[in-house]
Design a protein around this motif. Structure first.
Motif, PDB file in Angstrom:
ATOM      1  N   ARG A   1       0.737  -0.935  -0.066  1.00  0.00           N
ATOM      2  CA  ARG A   1       0.132   0.159   0.073  1.00  0.00           C
ATOM      3  C   ARG A   1       1.360   1.537  -0.137  1.00  0.00           C
ATOM      4  NH1 ARG A   1      -5.389   0.029   3.534  1.00  0.00           N
ATOM      5  NH2 ARG A   1      -5.730  -1.319   0.896  1.00  0.00           N
ATOM      6  N   VAL A   2       0.789   2.290  -0.766  1.00  0.00           N
ATOM      7  CA  VAL A   2       1.176   3.301  -0.617  1.00  0.00           C
ATOM      8  C   VAL A   2       0.896   4.606   0.390  1.00  0.00           C
ATOM      9  CG1 VAL A   2       1.913   5.541  -1.880  1.00  0.00           C
ATOM     10  CG2 VAL A   2       1.553   3.363  -3.350  1.00  0.00           C
ATOM     11  N   ARG A   3       1.707   4.416   1.262  1.00  0.00           N
ATOM     12  CA  ARG A   3       2.039   5.408   2.705  1.00  0.00           C
ATOM     13  C   ARG A   3       2.168   7.072   2.399  1.00  0.00           C
ATOM     14  NH1 ARG A   3      -1.880   3.625   5.326  1.00  0.00           N
ATOM     15  NH2 ARG A   3      -1.334   0.871   6.242  1.00  0.00           N
ATOM     16  N   GLY A   4       3.382   7.268   1.256  1.00  0.00           N
ATOM     17  CA  GLY A   4       3.368   8.772   1.397  1.00  0.00           C
ATOM     18  C   GLY A   4       3.639   8.464  -0.167  1.00  0.00           C
TER      19      GLY A   4
ATOM     20  N   VAL B   1       8.387   7.045  -3.397  1.00  0.00           N
ATOM     21  CA  VAL B   1       6.643   6.425  -3.007  1.00  0.00           C
ATOM     22  C   VAL B   1       6.958   5.215  -2.037  1.00  0.00           C
ATOM     23  CG1 VAL B   1       4.745   5.464  -3.876  1.00  0.00           C
ATOM     24  CG2 VAL B   1       6.362   7.257  -5.218  1.00  0.00           C
ATOM     25  N   ARG B   2       6.586   5.873  -1.035  1.00  0.00           N
ATOM     26  CA  ARG B   2       6.726   5.201   0.565  1.00  0.00           C
ATOM     27  C   ARG B   2       5.803   3.890   0.427  1.00  0.00           C
ATOM     28  NH1 ARG B   2       5.723   9.061   4.364  1.00  0.00           N
ATOM     29  NH2 ARG B   2       5.839  10.557   2.593  1.00  0.00           N
ATOM     30  N   LEU B   3       6.551   2.867   0.744  1.00  0.00           N
ATOM     31  CA  LEU B   3       5.395   1.527   0.868  1.00  0.00           C
ATOM     32  C   LEU B   3       5.081   1.131   1.668  1.00  0.00           C
ATOM     33  CD1 LEU B   3       7.000   1.068  -2.991  1.00  0.00           C
ATOM     34  CD2 LEU B   3       4.281   1.524  -2.606  1.00  0.00           C
ATOM     35  N   GLU B   4       3.918   0.135   2.170  1.00  0.00           N
ATOM     36  CA  GLU B   4       4.552  -0.822   3.208  1.00  0.00           C
ATOM     37  C   GLU B   4       3.261  -2.476   3.108  1.00  0.00           C
ATOM     38  OE1 GLU B   4       2.809   1.047   6.710  1.00  0.00           O
ATOM     39  OE2 GLU B   4       1.681  -1.215   7.455  1.00  0.00           O
ATOM     40  N   LEU B   5       4.088  -3.131   3.369  1.00  0.00           N
ATOM     41  CA  LEU B   5       3.550  -4.717   2.600  1.00  0.00           C
ATOM     42  C   LEU B   5       2.084  -5.332   3.569  1.00  0.00           C
ATOM     43  CD1 LEU B   5       6.494  -6.907   2.183  1.00  0.00           C
ATOM     44  CD2 LEU B   5       5.407  -5.844   0.573  1.00  0.00           C
ATOM     45  N   SER B   6       1.913  -5.773   3.601  1.00  0.00           N
ATOM     46  CA  SER B   6       0.830  -5.692   4.539  1.00  0.00           C
ATOM     47  C   SER B   6       0.751  -6.631   6.244  1.00  0.00           C
ATOM     48  CB  SER B   6      -0.070  -7.210   4.480  1.00  0.00           C
ATOM     49  OG  SER B   6       0.755  -7.919   3.624  1.00  0.00           O
ATOM     50  N   SER B   7       2.679  -6.938   5.825  1.00  0.00           N
ATOM     51  CA  SER B   7       3.767  -7.868   7.335  1.00  0.00           C
ATOM     52  C   SER B   7       3.644  -6.295   8.263  1.00  0.00           C
ATOM     53  CB  SER B   7       4.320  -8.377   6.358  1.00  0.00           C
ATOM     54  OG  SER B   7       5.187  -7.215   6.149  1.00  0.00           O
ATOM     55  N   GLY B   8       4.097  -4.964   7.279  1.00  0.00           N
ATOM     56  CA  GLY B   8       4.299  -4.257   8.171  1.00  0.00           C
ATOM     57  C   GLY B   8       5.470  -3.662   7.733  1.00  0.00           C
ATOM     58  N   MET B   9       6.203  -3.957   6.621  1.00  0.00           N
ATOM     59  CA  MET B   9       7.575  -3.815   6.368  1.00  0.00           C
ATOM     60  C   MET B   9       7.089  -3.177   5.562  1.00  0.00           C
ATOM     61  SD  MET B   9      10.150  -6.321   4.183  1.00  0.00           S
ATOM     62  CE  MET B   9      10.707  -4.878   2.930  1.00  0.00           C
ATOM     63  N   ALA B  10       8.425  -1.385   5.752  1.00  0.00           N
ATOM     64  CA  ALA B  10       7.899  -0.705   5.521  1.00  0.00           C
ATOM     65  C   ALA B  10       9.276  -0.278   3.888  1.00  0.00           C
ATOM     66  CB  ALA B  10       7.914   0.602   6.162  1.00  0.00           C
ATOM     67  N   PHE B  11       8.951   0.103   2.983  1.00  0.00           N
ATOM     68  CA  PHE B  11      10.612   0.529   2.045  1.00  0.00           C
ATOM     69  C   PHE B  11       9.972   1.812   1.377  1.00  0.00           C
ATOM     70  CE2 PHE B  11       8.933  -1.441  -1.307  1.00  0.00           C
ATOM     71  CZ  PHE B  11       7.687  -2.364  -0.848  1.00  0.00           C
ATOM     72  N   SER B  12      10.632   2.472   0.372  1.00  0.00           N
ATOM     73  CA  SER B  12      10.722   3.328  -0.158  1.00  0.00           C
ATOM     74  C   SER B  12      11.689   3.284  -1.913  1.00  0.00           C
ATOM     75  CB  SER B  12      11.099   4.270  -0.268  1.00  0.00           C
ATOM     76  OG  SER B  12      11.068   5.154   0.685  1.00  0.00           O
ATOM     77  N   ALA B  13      10.305   2.905  -3.028  1.00  0.00           N
ATOM     78  CA  ALA B  13      10.813   3.309  -4.484  1.00  0.00           C
ATOM     79  C   ALA B  13      10.467   4.740  -4.341  1.00  0.00           C
ATOM     80  CB  ALA B  13       9.528   2.415  -5.563  1.00  0.00           C
ATOM     81  N   ARG B  14      11.839   4.740  -6.206  1.00  0.00           N
ATOM     82  CA  ARG B  14      12.288   6.300  -6.801  1.00  0.00           C
ATOM     83  C   ARG B  14      11.673   5.432  -7.612  1.00  0.00           C
ATOM     84  NH1 ARG B  14      15.289  10.317  -3.459  1.00  0.00           N
ATOM     85  NH2 ARG B  14      15.599  11.689  -4.840  1.00  0.00           N
ATOM     86  N   LEU B  15      10.474   6.271  -8.239  1.00  0.00           N
ATOM     87  CA  LEU B  15       9.817   6.313  -9.585  1.00  0.00           C
ATOM     88  C   LEU B  15      10.505   7.434 -10.137  1.00  0.00           C
ATOM     89  CD1 LEU B  15       6.967   4.555  -8.914  1.00  0.00           C
ATOM     90  CD2 LEU B  15       8.910   3.627  -9.529  1.00  0.00           C
ATOM     91  N   GLU B  16       9.999   7.741 -11.465  1.00  0.00           N
ATOM     92  CA  GLU B  16      10.289   9.232 -12.452  1.00  0.00           C
ATOM     93  C   GLU B  16       8.081  10.085 -12.079  1.00  0.00           C
ATOM     94  OE1 GLU B  16      10.658   8.000 -16.345  1.00  0.00           O
ATOM     95  OE2 GLU B  16      13.235   7.715 -15.807  1.00  0.00           O
TER      96      GLU B  16
ATOM     97  N   GLY C   1      -2.238   6.157  -0.676  1.00  0.00           N
ATOM     98  CA  GLY C   1      -3.494   5.045  -0.839  1.00  0.00           C
ATOM     99  C   GLY C   1      -4.128   3.894  -1.643  1.00  0.00           C
ATOM    100  N   ASP C   2      -3.304   3.565  -2.580  1.00  0.00           N
ATOM    101  CA  ASP C   2      -3.303   3.197  -3.100  1.00  0.00           C
ATOM    102  C   ASP C   2      -3.112   1.232  -3.374  1.00  0.00           C
ATOM    103  OD1 ASP C   2      -3.935   4.704  -5.290  1.00  0.00           O
ATOM    104  OD2 ASP C   2      -2.748   4.797  -6.996  1.00  0.00           O
ATOM    105  N   ASP C   3      -3.252  -0.226  -3.908  1.00  0.00           N
ATOM    106  CA  ASP C   3      -2.430  -1.084  -3.502  1.00  0.00           C
ATOM    107  C   ASP C   3      -2.009  -1.161  -5.073  1.00  0.00           C
ATOM    108  OD1 ASP C   3      -3.547  -1.493  -0.983  1.00  0.00           O
ATOM    109  OD2 ASP C   3      -5.302  -2.046  -1.563  1.00  0.00           O
ATOM    110  N   VAL C   4      -0.850  -1.756  -4.873  1.00  0.00           N
ATOM    111  CA  VAL C   4      -0.318  -1.659  -5.900  1.00  0.00           C
ATOM    112  C   VAL C   4       0.508  -3.471  -6.029  1.00  0.00           C
ATOM    113  CG1 VAL C   4       0.608   0.727  -6.854  1.00  0.00           C
ATOM    114  CG2 VAL C   4       2.051  -0.037  -4.763  1.00  0.00           C
ATOM    115  N   THR C   5       1.523  -3.359  -6.897  1.00  0.00           N
ATOM    116  CA  THR C   5       2.258  -5.334  -7.246  1.00  0.00           C
ATOM    117  C   THR C   5       3.576  -4.370  -7.146  1.00  0.00           C
ATOM    118  OG1 THR C   5       1.655  -5.143  -9.578  1.00  0.00           O
ATOM    119  CG2 THR C   5       0.599  -6.690  -7.473  1.00  0.00           C
ATOM    120  N   VAL C   6       4.840  -5.237  -6.265  1.00  0.00           N
ATOM    121  CA  VAL C   6       6.054  -4.868  -6.697  1.00  0.00           C
ATOM    122  C   VAL C   6       7.079  -5.577  -7.258  1.00  0.00           C
ATOM    123  CG1 VAL C   6       7.571  -3.558  -5.211  1.00  0.00           C
ATOM    124  CG2 VAL C   6       5.662  -3.585  -3.892  1.00  0.00           C
TER     125      VAL C   6
END
Ligand SMILES: Nc1ncnc2c1ncn2[C@@H]1O[C@H](COP(=O)(O)OP(=O)(O)OP(=O)(O)O)[C@@H](O)[C@H]1O
Length: 357
Positions: free
Chosen positions: A291-294, A304-319, A327-332
């Motif tokens: 889920r997109v958190r920020g 793009v700050r993301l969180e897995l359902s397990s609570g693991m947080a990480f970020s992607a860097r996108l154009e 709030g969007d749900d995405v696949t990684v």
């Protein structure tokens, strides 16, 4: 211009070791950045090379000439080394031309053509020659300081955080002008910085210092893609660090089964990805869901700050063109391979993304 070789240099102030066993070779005509956090000893190393202080142990050699070592300390002014300090250090009572001419041998000081060609080398308009330093922007002052340092055709140019007082847009432009001038002069140069983007974008090789030790010396791409440990990795860029289990040469992680950049024995491991290796797809797609958190929007790109359902947080860097919403749900998905660090203990299964940008 000459090469620089620092061998086993050690320095303490009182009981506090500031540099320990530093070895560094800077080939003739190349540009090395000394990168490290505040207090790691970067400026001290530069000062020992310049001759402003002496090492307790080890040697400094410039172009095959021993300038510091046991029983030997060549005076700073006899080392033929140009120095560009943090704030430029221009003489306020001299004009631009006067400052540059100050760097020239006495008999050439009245040679306006020589001064003009040095100003041209650093990308400054000759019309600025009669101005006072206070009538220049910070970036222009730094260029004049470089022209002054290059004037006596030194063996080596040392730059101590020369861009740190400049604002962001001027910093980019001045960095480029300085890098171009150093290349045009065929200079051997060493730059001290704590800014990883500056080191990676300007230097031929980057020496990472930590706690007074040189922990890695590599060209920028190798340093970014193959850092020697996770500390160096997170210091030179944003990281996604995952706990994983290696089986048959692939890492099983919370972001799926990942190819590895180099071979790694089976078992628990920590792996490194860079945020720009992550790709987001529709929530119905294949791959782990997050889920997109920020979204931190920078214009040309975004974090793009993301969180897995397990609570693991990480970020992607996108154009920056086609970004998801909070709030969007995405696949990684993951591009390329992960770098394994088998020596690092597996922690709680939570990925981390340092805030450094
Ligand atoms: N002349 C000195 N006397 C005592 N301690 C010193 C002296 N010069 C430096 N130090 C100490 O040595 C350590 C390294 O300092 P140095 O300036 O080399 O670090 P640095 O990596 O350049 O840091 P920064 O990025 O903040 O300038 C620091 O802890 C500093 O306080």
């Amino acid at each position: 211009m000459s090469s620089l070789t620092v061998t086993d240099v050690t320095k303490s102030y009182g009981a506090t070791p500031v540099l320990t066993g530093v070895d560094l070779h800077v080939p003739e005509g190349s540009f090395t950045a000394l990168l490290g956090p505040s207090g790691c000893g970067k400026t001290t190393l530069l000062r020992l090379v310049a001759g402003f202080d002496d090492p307790d142990r080890g040697t400094v050699d410039v172009g095959g000439r021993l300038v510091a070592g046991p029983g030997r300390s060549v005076a700073a002014r006899r080392r033929h080394i140009g120095f560009v300090p943090q704030e430029g250090g221009l003489f306020p009572h001299l004009s631009v031309a006067g400052n540059v001419a100050f760097g020239l041998p006495r008999r050439q000081r009245r040679d306006a053509g020589r001064v003009a060609s040095l100003l041209e080398l650093v990308g400054l308009d000759a019309a600025l020659a009669q101005r006072s330093p206070h009538q220049l922007s910070g970036g222009q002052q730094q260029r004049v300081a470089l022209a002054r340092a290059l004037a006596p055709a030194p063996s080596l140019v040392l730059l101590d955080e020369p861009f740190s007082s400049l604002d962001a847009s001027l910093r980019e432009e001045t960095r480029q002008a300085v890098a171009d001038a150093l290349t045009a002069a065929g200079a051997t140069a060493v730059l001290v910085t704590h800014d990883q983007a500056e080191a990676l974008s300007m230097a031929d090789q980057v020496a990472v210092l930590r706690g007074g030790r040189l922990v890695q010396l590599a060209d920028p791409r190798t340093l970014y893609r193959s850092p020697q440990d996770l500390d160096v990795a997170t210091f030179v860029g944003e990281s996604v660090v995952l706990d994983a289990d290696v089986r048959a040469g692939r890492a099983h992680s919370a972001l799926g089964v990942l190819d590895l950049e180099r071979t790694c024995p089976d078992g628990p491991v920590r792996v490194l990805l860079r945020p720009e290796q992550l790709r987001l797809g529709p929530s119905a797609g294949a791959g782990p869901r997050a889920r997109v958190r920020g979204v931190d929007f920078f214009g040309h790109d975004a974090r793009v700050r993301l969180e897995l359902s397990s609570g693991m947080a990480f970020s992607a860097r996108l154009e920056g063109w086609d970004l998801p919403a909070v709030g969007d749900d995405v696949t990684v998905g993951v591009l390329g391979a992960a770098l394994p660090f088998p020596g690092d203990a597996v922690r709680s299964g939570v990925g981390r993304v340092p805030a450094s940008t």
